[in-house]
Design a protein around this motif. Structure first.
Motif, PDB file in Angstrom:
ATOM      1  N   GLU A 201      43.247  40.385  53.192  1.00 12.80           N
ATOM      2  CA  GLU A 201      44.051  39.147  53.246  1.00 12.80           C
ATOM      3  C   GLU A 201      43.747  37.961  52.487  1.00 12.80           C
ATOM      4  OE1 GLU A 201      42.414  40.410  56.190  1.00 12.80           O
ATOM      5  OE2 GLU A 201      44.352  41.783  56.817  1.00 12.80           O
ATOM      6  N   THR A 202      42.204  37.944  52.472  1.00  8.37           N
ATOM      7  CA  THR A 202      41.617  36.804  51.622  1.00  8.37           C
ATOM      8  C   THR A 202      41.924  36.985  49.968  1.00  8.37           C
ATOM      9  OG1 THR A 202      40.033  36.541  53.235  1.00  8.37           O
ATOM     10  CG2 THR A 202      39.780  35.217  51.021  1.00  8.37           C
ATOM     11  N   GLU A 203      41.935  38.289  49.594  1.00 13.63           N
ATOM     12  CA  GLU A 203      42.089  38.542  48.279  1.00 13.63           C
ATOM     13  C   GLU A 203      43.492  38.400  48.055  1.00 13.63           C
ATOM     14  OE1 GLU A 203      40.597  42.529  47.085  1.00 13.63           O
ATOM     15  OE2 GLU A 203      38.892  42.157  48.297  1.00 13.63           O
ATOM     16  N   LYS A 204      44.579  38.848  48.714  1.00 15.69           N
ATOM     17  CA  LYS A 204      45.930  38.422  48.573  1.00 15.69           C
ATOM     18  C   LYS A 204      46.234  37.016  48.341  1.00 15.69           C
ATOM     19  CE  LYS A 204      47.632  42.757  50.724  1.00 15.69           C
ATOM     20  NZ  LYS A 204      48.379  43.185  51.983  1.00 15.69           N
ATOM     21  N   ALA A 205      45.605  36.314  49.262  1.00 17.06           N
ATOM     22  CA  ALA A 205      45.919  34.717  49.173  1.00 17.06           C
ATOM     23  C   ALA A 205      45.240  34.315  47.939  1.00 17.06           C
ATOM     24  CB  ALA A 205      45.018  34.100  50.542  1.00 17.06           C
ATOM     25  N   ALA A 206      43.966  34.531  47.388  1.00 16.41           N
ATOM     26  CA  ALA A 206      43.606  34.244  46.323  1.00 16.41           C
ATOM     27  C   ALA A 206      44.296  34.419  45.158  1.00 16.41           C
ATOM     28  CB  ALA A 206      42.258  34.833  46.054  1.00 16.41           C
ATOM     29  N   VAL A 207      44.763  35.768  45.122  1.00 10.98           N
ATOM     30  CA  VAL A 207      45.638  36.237  43.754  1.00 10.98           C
ATOM     31  C   VAL A 207      47.121  35.392  43.945  1.00 10.98           C
ATOM     32  CG1 VAL A 207      47.141  38.092  43.124  1.00 10.98           C
ATOM     33  CG2 VAL A 207      44.645  38.302  43.802  1.00 10.98           C
ATOM     34  N   ALA A 208      47.750  35.098  45.103  1.00 12.82           N
ATOM     35  CA  ALA A 208      48.714  34.363  45.207  1.00 12.82           C
ATOM     36  C   ALA A 208      48.540  32.720  44.671  1.00 12.82           C
ATOM     37  CB  ALA A 208      49.151  34.303  46.668  1.00 12.82           C
ATOM     38  N   ILE A 209      47.422  32.122  45.109  1.00 14.30           N
ATOM     39  CA  ILE A 209      47.065  30.689  44.642  1.00 14.30           C
ATOM     40  C   ILE A 209      47.150  30.607  43.295  1.00 14.30           C
ATOM     41  CG2 ILE A 209      45.537  28.968  45.019  1.00 14.30           C
ATOM     42  CD1 ILE A 209      44.980  29.932  47.780  1.00 14.30           C
ATOM     43  N   GLN A 210      46.061  31.795  42.602  1.00 16.69           N
ATOM     44  CA  GLN A 210      45.863  31.814  41.286  1.00 16.69           C
ATOM     45  C   GLN A 210      47.027  32.039  40.448  1.00 16.69           C
ATOM     46  OE1 GLN A 210      43.019  34.763  40.717  1.00 16.69           O
ATOM     47  NE2 GLN A 210      41.413  33.638  41.626  1.00 16.69           N
ATOM     48  N   SER A 211      48.045  32.816  40.838  1.00 16.38           N
ATOM     49  CA  SER A 211      49.180  33.038  40.124  1.00 16.38           C
ATOM     50  C   SER A 211      50.136  31.763  40.070  1.00 16.38           C
ATOM     51  CB  SER A 211      50.029  34.221  40.975  1.00 16.38           C
ATOM     52  OG  SER A 211      51.512  34.428  40.401  1.00 16.38           O
ATOM     53  N   GLN A 212      50.275  31.043  41.443  1.00 13.23           N
ATOM     54  CA  GLN A 212      50.972  29.765  41.124  1.00 13.23           C
ATOM     55  C   GLN A 212      50.054  28.706  40.323  1.00 13.23           C
ATOM     56  OE1 GLN A 212      53.765  29.221  42.649  1.00 13.23           O
ATOM     57  NE2 GLN A 212      53.715  31.356  43.173  1.00 13.23           N
ATOM     58  N   PHE A 213      48.839  28.640  40.349  1.00 14.47           N
ATOM     59  CA  PHE A 213      48.268  27.829  39.511  1.00 14.47           C
ATOM     60  C   PHE A 213      48.461  28.155  38.235  1.00 14.47           C
ATOM     61  CE2 PHE A 213      44.427  26.274  37.446  1.00 14.47           C
ATOM     62  CZ  PHE A 213      44.671  24.726  37.780  1.00 14.47           C
ATOM     63  N   ARG A 214      48.342  29.224  37.562  1.00 16.75           N
ATOM     64  CA  ARG A 214      48.817  29.584  36.237  1.00 16.75           C
ATOM     65  C   ARG A 214      50.098  29.104  36.008  1.00 16.75           C
ATOM     66  NH1 ARG A 214      45.815  34.887  37.580  1.00 16.75           N
ATOM     67  NH2 ARG A 214      43.455  34.522  37.075  1.00 16.75           N
ATOM     68  N   LYS A 215      51.087  29.706  36.929  1.00 14.32           N
ATOM     69  CA  LYS A 215      52.467  29.025  36.468  1.00 14.32           C
ATOM     70  C   LYS A 215      52.566  27.497  36.328  1.00 14.32           C
ATOM     71  CE  LYS A 215      54.794  32.903  39.048  1.00 14.32           C
ATOM     72  NZ  LYS A 215      55.404  33.163  40.217  1.00 14.32           N
ATOM     73  N   TYR A 216      51.945  26.899  37.245  1.00 13.24           N
ATOM     74  CA  TYR A 216      51.995  25.207  37.179  1.00 13.24           C
ATOM     75  C   TYR A 216      51.372  24.915  35.814  1.00 13.24           C
ATOM     76  CZ  TYR A 216      50.069  20.826  37.675  1.00 13.24           C
ATOM     77  OH  TYR A 216      49.675  19.433  37.699  1.00 13.24           O
ATOM     78  N   GLN A 217      50.313  25.497  35.346  1.00  9.29           N
ATOM     79  CA  GLN A 217      49.443  25.217  34.241  1.00  9.29           C
ATOM     80  C   GLN A 217      50.437  25.645  32.810  1.00  9.29           C
ATOM     81  OE1 GLN A 217      46.996  23.543  33.397  1.00  9.29           O
ATOM     82  NE2 GLN A 217      46.223  23.259  35.600  1.00  9.29           N
ATOM     83  N   LYS A 218      50.964  26.766  32.972  1.00 12.01           N
ATOM     84  CA  LYS A 218      51.857  27.306  31.754  1.00 12.01           C
ATOM     85  C   LYS A 218      52.925  26.301  31.876  1.00 12.01           C
ATOM     86  CE  LYS A 218      54.594  31.156  30.034  1.00 12.01           C
ATOM     87  NZ  LYS A 218      54.881  30.660  29.107  1.00 12.01           N
ATOM     88  N   LYS A 219      53.678  25.897  32.697  1.00 13.58           N
ATOM     89  CA  LYS A 219      54.759  24.860  32.858  1.00 13.58           C
ATOM     90  C   LYS A 219      54.434  23.421  32.232  1.00 13.58           C
ATOM     91  CE  LYS A 219      58.182  22.654  35.746  1.00 13.58           C
ATOM     92  NZ  LYS A 219      58.774  22.395  37.138  1.00 13.58           N
ATOM     93  N   LYS A 220      53.154  23.029  32.825  1.00  8.79           N
ATOM     94  CA  LYS A 220      52.604  21.706  32.212  1.00  8.79           C
ATOM     95  C   LYS A 220      52.252  21.851  30.705  1.00  8.79           C
ATOM     96  CE  LYS A 220      48.413  19.586  32.940  1.00  8.79           C
ATOM     97  NZ  LYS A 220      47.298  19.158  33.832  1.00  8.79           N
ATOM     98  N   HIS A 221      51.900  23.090  30.423  1.00  9.20           N
ATOM     99  CA  HIS A 221      51.401  23.103  28.705  1.00  9.20           C
ATOM    100  C   HIS A 221      52.837  23.218  28.093  1.00  9.20           C
ATOM    101  CE1 HIS A 221      50.382  25.220  25.142  1.00  9.20           C
ATOM    102  NE2 HIS A 221      49.163  24.340  25.175  1.00  9.20           N
ATOM    103  N   ASP A 222      53.905  24.069  28.513  1.00  9.45           N
ATOM    104  CA  ASP A 222      55.157  24.048  27.861  1.00  9.45           C
ATOM    105  C   ASP A 222      56.223  22.843  27.746  1.00  9.45           C
ATOM    106  OD1 ASP A 222      54.528  26.468  27.209  1.00  9.45           O
ATOM    107  OD2 ASP A 222      55.735  27.715  28.701  1.00  9.45           O
ATOM    108  N   ASP A 223      55.760  21.938  28.547  1.00 10.03           N
ATOM    109  CA  ASP A 223      56.646  20.733  28.839  1.00 10.03           C
ATOM    110  C   ASP A 223      55.927  19.653  27.663  1.00 10.03           C
ATOM    111  OD1 ASP A 223      58.140  21.788  30.640  1.00 10.03           O
ATOM    112  OD2 ASP A 223      57.163  20.780  32.240  1.00 10.03           O
ATOM    113  N   LYS A 224      54.859  19.876  27.232  1.00  9.60           N
ATOM    114  CA  LYS A 224      54.383  18.923  26.198  1.00  9.60           C
ATOM    115  C   LYS A 224      55.297  18.907  24.859  1.00  9.60           C
ATOM    116  CE  LYS A 224      49.671  18.222  28.061  1.00  9.60           C
ATOM    117  NZ  LYS A 224      48.348  18.497  27.433  1.00  9.60           N
ATOM    118  N   PRO A 225      55.583  17.924  24.403  1.00  5.79           N
ATOM    119  CA  PRO A 225      56.490  17.849  23.219  1.00  5.79           C
ATOM    120  C   PRO A 225      55.384  18.281  21.851  1.00  5.79           C
ATOM    121  CG  PRO A 225      56.001  15.681  24.034  1.00  5.79           C
ATOM    122  CD  PRO A 225      55.535  16.453  24.771  1.00  5.79           C
TER     123      PRO A 225
END
Length: 64
Positions: A40-64
């Motif tokens: 369960e800990t591994e699944k939670a860590a993977v889910a958190i990392q996935s969401q963080f990577r999506k956030y970082q990608k969105k943040k990076h892609d939004d820069k002009p």
């Protein structure tokens, strides 16, 4: 002559931005005993990392 200063420059407001932090000092720090090998800990860590990577990608892609 009196010079007018903007709000907060030397106004009478002495309250710090962390006004509620004083009450948190009384709470002892809690130690968490997390089983790092549990599936369960591994699944939670993977889910958190996935969401963080999506956030970082969105943040990076939004820069002009």
């Amino acid at each position: 002559m009196s010079e007018r200063q903007g709000p907060g420059a030397t106004g009478g407001n002495k309250q710090t931005s962390g006004g509620q932090d004083a009450s948190k000092k009384d709470v002892p720090a809690e130690d968490f005993d997390i089983d790092m090998d549990a599936p369960e800990t591994e699944k939670a860590a993977v889910a958190i990392q996935s969401q963080f990577r999506k956030y970082q990608k969105k943040k990076h892609d939004d820069k002009p």
